[in-house]
Design a protein around this motif. Sequence first.
Motif, PDB file in Angstrom:
ATOM      1  N   VAL A  89      -5.637 -69.314-100.193  1.00  0.00           N
ATOM      2  CA  VAL A  89      -4.842 -68.327-100.937  1.00  0.00           C
ATOM      3  C   VAL A  89      -3.624 -67.949-100.093  1.00  0.00           C
ATOM      4  N   HIS A  90      -2.446 -68.284-100.571  1.00  0.00           N
ATOM      5  CA  HIS A  90      -1.218 -68.078 -99.804  1.00  0.00           C
ATOM      6  C   HIS A  90      -0.807 -66.603 -99.755  1.00  0.00           C
ATOM      7  N   GLY A  91       0.047 -66.301 -98.788  1.00  0.00           N
ATOM      8  CA  GLY A  91       0.607 -64.965 -98.670  1.00  0.00           C
ATOM      9  C   GLY A  91       1.976 -64.875 -99.309  1.00  0.00           C
ATOM     10  N   GLY A  92       2.689 -63.778 -98.975  1.00  0.00           N
ATOM     11  CA  GLY A  92       4.014 -63.555 -99.531  1.00  0.00           C
ATOM     12  C   GLY A  92       4.197 -62.177-100.116  1.00  0.00           C
ATOM     13  N   GLY A  93       3.416 -61.206 -99.626  1.00  0.00           N
ATOM     14  CA  GLY A  93       3.599 -59.833-100.078  1.00  0.00           C
ATOM     15  C   GLY A  93       3.251 -59.605-101.534  1.00  0.00           C
ATOM     16  N   TRP A  94       2.420 -60.461-102.130  1.00  0.00           N
ATOM     17  CA  TRP A  94       1.994 -60.401-103.531  1.00  0.00           C
ATOM     18  C   TRP A  94       3.111 -60.723-104.519  1.00  0.00           C
ATOM     19  N   THR A  95       4.344 -60.837-104.045  1.00  0.00           N
ATOM     20  CA  THR A  95       5.489 -61.058-104.936  1.00  0.00           C
ATOM     21  C   THR A  95       6.151 -62.412-104.750  1.00  0.00           C
ATOM     22  N   PHE A 145     -18.741 -71.378-102.338  1.00  0.00           N
ATOM     23  CA  PHE A 145     -17.322 -71.294-102.046  1.00  0.00           C
ATOM     24  C   PHE A 145     -17.063 -70.509-100.760  1.00  0.00           C
ATOM     25  N   ALA A 146     -15.893 -70.780-100.193  1.00  0.00           N
ATOM     26  CA  ALA A 146     -15.356 -69.984 -99.097  1.00  0.00           C
ATOM     27  C   ALA A 146     -13.906 -69.691 -99.411  1.00  0.00           C
ATOM     28  N   PHE A 147     -13.372 -68.635 -98.800  1.00  0.00           N
ATOM     29  CA  PHE A 147     -11.965 -68.293 -98.967  1.00  0.00           C
ATOM     30  C   PHE A 147     -11.287 -68.226 -97.612  1.00  0.00           C
ATOM     31  N   LEU A 148     -10.068 -68.758 -97.566  1.00  0.00           N
ATOM     32  CA  LEU A 148      -9.183 -68.575 -96.425  1.00  0.00           C
ATOM     33  C   LEU A 148      -7.846 -68.106 -96.971  1.00  0.00           C
ATOM     34  N   GLY A 149      -7.446 -66.894 -96.576  1.00  0.00           N
ATOM     35  CA  GLY A 149      -6.179 -66.363 -97.025  1.00  0.00           C
ATOM     36  C   GLY A 149      -5.335 -65.894 -95.864  1.00  0.00           C
ATOM     37  N   THR A 150      -4.015 -65.910 -96.064  1.00  0.00           N
ATOM     38  CA  THR A 150      -3.091 -65.365 -95.078  1.00  0.00           C
ATOM     39  C   THR A 150      -2.332 -64.207 -95.700  1.00  0.00           C
ATOM     40  N   SER A 151      -2.181 -63.114 -94.929  1.00  0.00           N
ATOM     41  CA  SER A 151      -1.402 -61.954 -95.345  1.00  0.00           C
ATOM     42  C   SER A 151      -1.908 -61.431 -96.697  1.00  0.00           C
ATOM     43  N   ALA A 152      -1.040 -61.346 -97.715  1.00  0.00           N
ATOM     44  CA  ALA A 152      -1.477 -60.854 -99.023  1.00  0.00           C
ATOM     45  C   ALA A 152      -2.610 -61.700 -99.584  1.00  0.00           C
ATOM     46  N   GLY A 153      -2.579 -63.009 -99.303  1.00  0.00           N
ATOM     47  CA  GLY A 153      -3.655 -63.881 -99.759  1.00  0.00           C
ATOM     48  C   GLY A 153      -4.975 -63.574 -99.089  1.00  0.00           C
ATOM     49  N   ALA A 154      -4.920 -63.087 -97.850  1.00  0.00           N
ATOM     50  CA  ALA A 154      -6.144 -62.676 -97.161  1.00  0.00           C
ATOM     51  C   ALA A 154      -6.708 -61.406 -97.796  1.00  0.00           C
TER      52      ALA A 154
END
Length: 294
Positions: free
Chosen positions: A77-83, A148-157
């Motif tokens: 799940v990518h980041g980017g401040g949700w926007t 399943f597993a999740f790996l997210g960065t920033s907002a994605g985390a």
Amino acid sequence: MNYFNMKAIKTTLLIVFISLGIYSCTDDNSGPSDPQDQMPLEFRQELNVSYGTDSDQVFDIYLPANRTLATKVMILVHGGGWTSGDKSDMDPFKDIMLQDLPDIAIVNINYRLADENNQPYPMQIDDITSVVNLLKANQNDYVISDDFAFLGTSAGAHLSMLWSYAFDTDNNVKMVASVVGPTNFTDPAYLENDDPILQELIDTFGIDTSIEYLEEISPYHQVTAASPPTILFYGGQDPLIPTSQGLDMETQLANLGVTHQFTLYPNAGHGWIGLELIDTWTKLKAFTETHLED
């Protein structure tokens, strides 16, 4: 804007992987076989698989050779401040996992981005639910498990933790990894901040600033003793994620008895390179092998 330096991850780890000589050939004729025809399955990928009507509701899926209905799935799940942001931001993680965790299926998702007319919550949580439901519905076609597993960065985390703690009603998530993910919007470091950048991030979630609502969107307040194993990485000089976000989350996990690991890089910001990045991957790989591959 994608605040985590994904290009640096890819460059650093690629150099390390080459120097260690970990690239290896696999025997396509060995390993588990397709339960339907007893023939070994080949590697398969599908790009921009649609899971909704919006152009952002797509994912890429990478299915390992010799997979079975016991093959576990890592969702990125990518980041980017949700926007902002895009699943391509997670390609460095995807590429490394394809090399170093070759028996895991990988799903790299896009989700609808927030704007002035569309708040991230619950929209983006609903998108993750749609992805999971589609994977379950196509389990036999993809030949994967529903672990399943999740790996997210920033907002994605943040989204990864929140979905895993509050919306995984079938207990399918076996682990979740947060790289600089916000955890607690009731943290005084957010509520009492005078930083316009931090405030802009918080304002993304709309005008409802009630404590009840802020707790609803905070993984810190949604985690329970039954939550999946969690691994956390934070930077001590992060201008966007106060150090308390990671420290308090680690304390909450410990108090609840949730299996977890926590790493704080004191001199790192909202992302890091070099030896710290190598340390992150080493820990993340080991955590995944322990909690997802078993």
